[in-house]
Structures are given as C-alpha cells and as structure tokens.
Design a protein around this motif. Structure first.
Motif, PDB file in Angstrom:
ATOM      1  N   ASP A   1       1.973   2.733 -10.978  1.00 31.33           N
ATOM      2  CA  ASP A   1       1.095   2.858  -9.809  1.00 31.33           C
ATOM      3  C   ASP A   1      -0.147   1.986  -9.957  1.00 31.33           C
ATOM      4  O   ASP A   1      -0.629   1.402  -8.976  1.00 31.33           O
ATOM      5  N   TYR A   2      -0.654   1.854 -11.181  1.00 31.01           N
ATOM      6  CA  TYR A   2      -1.817   1.001 -11.393  1.00 31.01           C
ATOM      7  C   TYR A   2      -1.473  -0.458 -11.095  1.00 31.01           C
ATOM      8  O   TYR A   2      -2.288  -1.195 -10.534  1.00 31.01           O
ATOM      9  N   TYR A   3      -0.275  -0.865 -11.494  1.00 33.75           N
ATOM     10  CA  TYR A   3       0.139  -2.259 -11.261  1.00 33.75           C
ATOM     11  C   TYR A   3       0.278  -2.533  -9.765  1.00 33.75           C
ATOM     12  O   TYR A   3      -0.146  -3.584  -9.267  1.00 33.75           O
ATOM     13  N   TYR A   4       0.862  -1.578  -9.032  1.00 34.06           N
ATOM     14  CA  TYR A   4       0.975  -1.739  -7.579  1.00 34.06           C
ATOM     15  C   TYR A   4      -0.412  -1.775  -6.933  1.00 34.06           C
ATOM     16  O   TYR A   4      -0.645  -2.516  -5.971  1.00 34.06           O
ATOM     17  N   GLY A   5      -1.330  -0.961  -7.434  1.00 29.83           N
ATOM     18  CA  GLY A   5      -2.701  -0.992  -6.926  1.00 29.83           C
ATOM     19  C   GLY A   5      -3.360  -2.343  -7.178  1.00 29.83           C
ATOM     20  O   GLY A   5      -4.087  -2.867  -6.321  1.00 29.83           O
ATOM     21  N   PHE A   6      -3.088  -2.904  -8.351  1.00 28.01           N
ATOM     22  CA  PHE A   6      -3.588  -4.234  -8.703  1.00 28.01           C
ATOM     23  C   PHE A   6      -3.050  -5.287  -7.730  1.00 28.01           C
ATOM     24  O   PHE A   6      -3.806  -6.137  -7.237  1.00 28.01           O
ATOM     25  N   LEU A   7      -1.757  -5.218  -7.415  1.00 27.43           N
ATOM     26  CA  LEU A   7      -1.160  -6.149  -6.461  1.00 27.43           C
ATOM     27  C   LEU A   7      -1.744  -5.965  -5.061  1.00 27.43           C
ATOM     28  O   LEU A   7      -1.913  -6.945  -4.318  1.00 27.43           O
ATOM     29  N   LEU A   8      -2.054  -4.724  -4.700  1.00 30.53           N
ATOM     30  CA  LEU A   8      -2.647  -4.446  -3.391  1.00 30.53           C
ATOM     31  C   LEU A   8      -4.016  -5.110  -3.265  1.00 30.53           C
ATOM     32  O   LEU A   8      -4.325  -5.737  -2.241  1.00 30.53           O
ATOM     33  N   VAL A   9      -4.819  -5.006  -4.308  1.00 35.07           N
ATOM     34  CA  VAL A   9      -6.147  -5.634  -4.293  1.00 35.07           C
ATOM     35  C   VAL A   9      -6.005  -7.154  -4.202  1.00 35.07           C
ATOM     36  O   VAL A   9      -6.703  -7.820  -3.414  1.00 35.07           O
ATOM     37  N   LEU A  10      -5.097  -7.720  -4.998  1.00 40.02           N
ATOM     38  CA  LEU A  10      -4.861  -9.173  -4.946  1.00 40.02           C
ATOM     39  C   LEU A  10      -4.444  -9.610  -3.544  1.00 40.02           C
ATOM     40  O   LEU A  10      -4.895 -10.650  -3.039  1.00 40.02           O
ATOM     41  N   SER A  11      -3.568  -8.828  -2.906  1.00 39.27           N
ATOM     42  CA  SER A  11      -3.073  -9.171  -1.572  1.00 39.27           C
ATOM     43  C   SER A  11      -4.191  -9.175  -0.539  1.00 39.27           C
ATOM     44  O   SER A  11      -4.219 -10.028   0.351  1.00 39.27           O
TER      45      SER A  11
ATOM     46  N   ALA B   1       0.842  -1.201   0.000  1.00 40.84           N
ATOM     47  CA  ALA B   1       0.000   0.000   0.000  1.00 40.84           C
ATOM     48  C   ALA B   1       0.876   1.248   0.000  1.00 40.84           C
ATOM     49  O   ALA B   1       0.600   2.230  -0.709  1.00 40.84           O
ATOM     50  N   ILE B   2       1.953   1.209   0.774  1.00 41.80           N
ATOM     51  CA  ILE B   2       2.891   2.342   0.798  1.00 41.80           C
ATOM     52  C   ILE B   2       3.610   2.452  -0.541  1.00 41.80           C
ATOM     53  O   ILE B   2       3.823   3.564  -1.057  1.00 41.80           O
ATOM     54  N   ALA B   3       3.991   1.306  -1.136  1.00 40.75           N
ATOM     55  CA  ALA B   3       4.636   1.325  -2.451  1.00 40.75           C
ATOM     56  C   ALA B   3       3.720   1.981  -3.480  1.00 40.75           C
ATOM     57  O   ALA B   3       4.174   2.761  -4.336  1.00 40.75           O
ATOM     58  N   TYR B   4       2.433   1.686  -3.399  1.00 39.44           N
ATOM     59  CA  TYR B   4       1.456   2.296  -4.308  1.00 39.44           C
ATOM     60  C   TYR B   4       1.389   3.816  -4.087  1.00 39.44           C
ATOM     61  O   TYR B   4       1.421   4.601  -5.044  1.00 39.44           O
TER      62      TYR B   4
END
Length: 587
Positions: free
Chosen positions: A532-542, A421-424
């Motif tokens: 940032d979109y990719y990190y957001g995608f990973l956040l949702v998956l997590s 979340a911080i990475a995003y």
C-alpha cells in the motif's frame, strides 16, 4: 479521349515501385490483411507478458522482486527496440521489408519460448515438493527466447501501424476522413488479441500446460503472416527520400555555426523552397513557429555566401527538428503513466494471487486473467469514443477530433490517477483484512474476493482509450513527414522506459525500505509487507506528473503544415486543423 488514371496524390507506390492506383490499392481493404497480424501478435505478446511473472516465480522459482524486475526489463526491451527498427525502416529498408524480416525473428522467438516451457530438460526439477533453482543453461535458453522476441518486436511494432496508416491518402479528402478513425479501430483489433490472451491463453497455461499456452499463439502468428503476405499486391508504400535523422544532426550544427549572425526581423526572409517544390514532390511544407528561435539561424540565407556554395537549410527542415524537441518534452511526462501501466502485468497479478479467486465450487480465476477487464473496458470504450464522444464534442468545439490530442492525453492521465488511488485504497483494505484474520503466511489466502481489484483494471482500460491511442496518434501526427516510423517510437519507447523505470523503482524501494530489520514495502511475502505504501508513492508521483504535463502542454505548439495539391490549374492549401491553437490544451 483517354481516361484519367486515378493515381494516389501522396506519391505512394505499389509493390513493383510503380505509382499506386487509388481504386485498386490501400484503404481498409488493404488494412484488412494487416489487422489479422496485429490481433495475433497482441495475443502472443500478452499471452507471454500477462502471466510471465507467475511463470518466473512458480516454474523458474525466482523471488518476487527479481521476477518483477525481469518482467519489467523484458517488457521495456520489447517497447524500446522499436527505435532501432523505425530507424532502419525510415533510412534503409522501408516499412514493409523491415516488418517482414523482423516478424520472422519474432516467430523464431515464440517458437524457442514454446520449446523452453515444453521440454522437461529446460525446466527445474522438483522432488518431494522441494524444487531446485533453474540452472544457468535453463535460464540462458529461456531468456534468449524472450529477448529474441524483443528484437523481432523492434522491427514490427513501429512499422505495422504506420504501414497501415500509409494505406490512406492524406491528400484525398475522403480517405483522410476515414484515416481519422484508423488508429481507434487499429487499437480495437489490438485489444481483441489481448483479450483472447488474458482470458483464454492464461487459463490454458495454468490448467493445460505452458507449452500449449505458448504454442497456440505461435501457430496463430505464423498463420497471420501468411495472410499478411497474401495482401502484398494491394499495399501502398511510401517512398524513402533521405535519412530522417540527418536534419536532427544538421540543424543544431548549422545553427551553432551561424550563432553570430542576426536573425531577420521578417520570418519570410528565412530560406525556404518555393511552393512549387512541394507541389511537385508531394511533400509538406511546415510553417514557421516562434519557439526555439536559435535553431532558425540554420535557415539564414546569408549562410550560403559565407565560404560555402551550399544552400542553407529550409524552414521546413528547422521546424521538423523543433517538432522533435517538443515531442521529447511530451514524451518525458508520459513515463510515469507508463510506470502505472506496468503494474498490470506485475504487482497487480501478484496481489491477485493472494486473494480469494474462487468463482463457484470448481473454478478458480487465474490472477492474470483479471487483466482481461482492462481489454474489455477498452473494447467497449473505443466504439463509444469514436461513434458518440467525438461527434458530440465536435458539435461543441468544432474540432475535427472533438478534442485536441493533448486534451485527450490529459483526460487519460487523470483517469489513471483515479485508478491508482483506488488501487491504493483496495490495498489498504487488503492489509486490514490480513491483520483481522491473521493471514500473514506467504501461502495464506486473504478472505477477500479478487473482484475488489476490478475497478482499478477497468479504469486503467478506460484511461488507455484516451492516453494509449492518443499517444500513438499524437506522435504519428506530430512527427515530421519523413520520420513517421521513428516518430511512433516515441510511443513505444515511452512504454519501454516506463517499464525500466518501474524496475528501477521496485529495486530501489525494496533496498531502501528493507534495510536492517525493517519490512520491505515489496517483499516475497505480500501478506507481510507494505505494498500500500508503494501504491501511495506512485499516486503522489502521478499527481506531480499531471501538473508537469499541464505545464508542458500549455506551451506546446502543434505542427503547422500545408499540403500543396494540384487540381487542374488550382493549388489547394490544406492546413493543420490546430493551426490557431498556440496552446496544446486549447481547442
């Protein structure tokens, strides 16, 4: 009166095949010869892995998506090949000889890799700032060296840690209490090697040459092997009894054959060896659990009277297969966290190359060196966890480990979600700074300090103290006794598949989001894409994965076993401390 010989009680033997003497073999004095190899091996691995994406893009001139994919595929192979190495160890060669042969292959791979980055003929040439693509021969030699390392790692990774754990006698209360801290301090040594790599070797590679940066860990690896072999006389070895995968195949088959038979109402009517069998063999009897009842049909006693003189399988054998099924479910929910971990050596590094890396007037921080903060946070957190957190929680819960293994994993996964979340959020800010300063060129440096990335690295390091060490201990502890090398490959293969999954996700996201005239989320120019979109995608998956983990954990039943020990005429029964924990997240 003849003095009593102090042999180990768990049936381990010395290098001559004789019963191991408790006073002269094993324990930390044996592990001291093993931890040196672990430190140098981690230094070699992270010396390559942490900066490989930069080598591929700057030296072999691969594009961003290809380099990330190739790093993930290689890392995945390094972590997935231990399945084969563990099978060979448990079924044929034993841990010591499997490790010995594989470590030589590992050293060969590192040597070839050092040659590949040192000789000019094996690297692309540049003229007036224009560099040629790497030739097929250069690519073939480089990747042959890389994957030789991966093959070697297949035999070393699953066996060196379990061989270290074998140095402690589970049937000796004093040694068992010491063993409780073994994996924490083993990983501490591993982190130390990784720290040297990300701080020292990465800097050497970028400022003094890749050949020297790879040559140092190669020499260190060879030196650590010599130290390892010096300790041979005091090592303890587990005796192999049968193929560990036999039960995995036989239990479902026997259960299917008996599918029309009725299960007894009393579980004690299922077939099991007498306690004396486990006393004399030093093996462990696993108690019956109410899960996967269909498999219990493999242990129905009536089976021995239906056209066969062979005895049915035992409850312990059936429960071993149930353990594997349960571990598979836990393994599945570790894949997304492993995908997050894969960012450390790929996109986090590429992200760092776009930021201001100056530290003073004359020093520029290598982007890959920020990974050292993952290791530093681990090195600081492990002693705090072992010396303060565990004793404190033990007083609160009464659990020997302070918290259960799955609680430990849950905490780690939660911290990791905060990290991504911080990475995003940091990437959103980076995109804003890029737009505000029109730093859209592929070589433009974004006027934003690389230390903005620090929190995500530190939090992933803290998370790993809970989930990385916790996973290694969980899969070792919950594996059937004859399959502990193979069991620890659940840990390594999860990281491997996580890397492959990240490779797949990066490739698919690039293809889908980059269709037509649209900007790819992950392009060659990170200053003009939507990472940032990719990190957001990973956040949702997590987040979804954490929910799945909580559901699976709430249904997991810990291994229930007894260890029968002869002490004069007394038979001592030792049970798993989580015997009464029907739910994985319960204490």
């Amino acid at each position: 009166m003849e003095a009593k010989v102090d042999y180990t009680q768990d049936g381990t033997v010395d290098f001559r095949g004789q019963p191991a003497l408790q006073s002269k073999t094993g324990k930390w004095k044996a592990c001291a010869f093993l931890v040196g190899y672990e430190a140098f091996e981690r230094m070699a691995f992270y010396g390559v892995a942490s900066n490989l994406v930069n080598y591929l893009t700057t030296q072999l001139h691969e594009d961003t998506v290809s380099s990330v994919r190739n790093v993930n595929n290689w890392s995945g192979s390094v972590w997935i090949t231990p399945i084969l190495g563990a099978y060979i160890a448990d079924s044929y060669l034993g841990r010591f000889w499997t490790f010995t042969l594989s470590s030589l292959i590992y050293v060969l791979g590192m040597t070839l890799l050092t040659i590949a980055v040192s000789l000019k003929s094996l690297k692309p040439t540049c003229t007036n700032g224009i560099c040629n693509k790497a030739s097929n021969t250069q690519i073939a030699f480089f990747y042959t060296a890389l994957y030789t390392m991966a093959i070697g790692a297949g035999g070393t990774k699953p066996n060196i840690s379990t061989f270290g754990a074998d140095q402690f006698d589970d049937l000796n209360p004093n040694e068992k209490s010491i063993k409780a801290s073994f994996f924490n301090w083993w990983m501490f040594t591993s982190f130390l090697g990784a720290l040297i790599a990300t701080l020292g070797l990465v800097y050497i590679q970028e400022n003094f040459g890749w050949g020297l940066g790879y040559g140092i860990p190669s020499a260190g690896l060879l030196f650590s092997l010599i130290i390892f072999y010096i300790g041979t006389p005091i090592y303890r070895h587990k005796v192999r009894t049968k193929s560990p995968t036999r039960d995995i195949i036989c239990v479902p088959i026997e259960a299917f054959k008996n599918r029309k038979l009725q299960l007894p109402s009393d579980n004690s009517d299922l077939y099991e060896h007498h306690h004396q069998h486990y006393v004399s063999s030093g093996k462990r009897q696993v108690y019956h659990t109410p899960t996967l009842r269909f498999l219990d049909k493999a242990a129905i006693k009536e089976n021995s009277t239906i056209g066969s003189s062979r005895a049915p399988l035992t409850v312990t054998q059936v429960e071993g297969v149930k353990l594997i099924f349960g571990m598979v479910l836990i393994w599945l929910v570790t894949l997304i966290p492993s995908t997050i971990w894969a960012q450390i050596n790929t996109l986090f590094v590429k992200q760092g190359t776009t930021l201001d890396r100056n530290f003073g007037p004359d020093f520029k921080i290598p982007a890959a060196s920020l990974g050292s903060f993952v290791t530093l946070s681990m090195l600081l957190s492990v002693p705090m966890y072992d010396r303060f957190f565990v004793p404190f929680m033990r007083t609160k819960t009464g659990h020997p480990r302070g918290i259960t293994l799955l609680q430990r994993l849950g905490i780690g996964f939660s911290i990791q979600i905060i990290a991504i979340a911080i990475a995003y959020a940091v990437e959103v800010r980076r995109v804003h700074v890029i737009k505000a300063n029109y730093a859209l060129g592929p070589k433009d440096i974004v006027p934003m300090s690389i230390f903005w990335l620090l929190p995500q690295y530190v939090l992933i390091g803290i998370a790993d103290v809970f989930n990385a060490i916790g996973l290694l201990e969980f899969f070792y502890d919950q594996s059937p006794h004859d399959m502990q090398s193979l069991g620890t490959t659940f840990f390594t293969s999860g990281i491997g598949v996580g890397n492959f999954l990240n490779s797949f996700l990066v490739t698919m996201v690039d293809k889908i989001t980059g269709k037509g005239d649209r900007k790819s989320w992950i392009g060659d120019n990170l200053n003009d894409c939507h990472l940032d979109y990719y990190y957001g995608f990973l956040l949702v998956l997590s987040c979804f994965n954490l929910v799945a983990f909580l559901w699976v954990s709430s249904r997991y039943i810990y291994k229930r076993e007894s260890i029968m020990v002869k002490e004069g005429l007394c038979v001592q029964l030792e049970e798993n401390p989580t015997l009464d924990a029907s739910l994985g997240l319960q204490v």
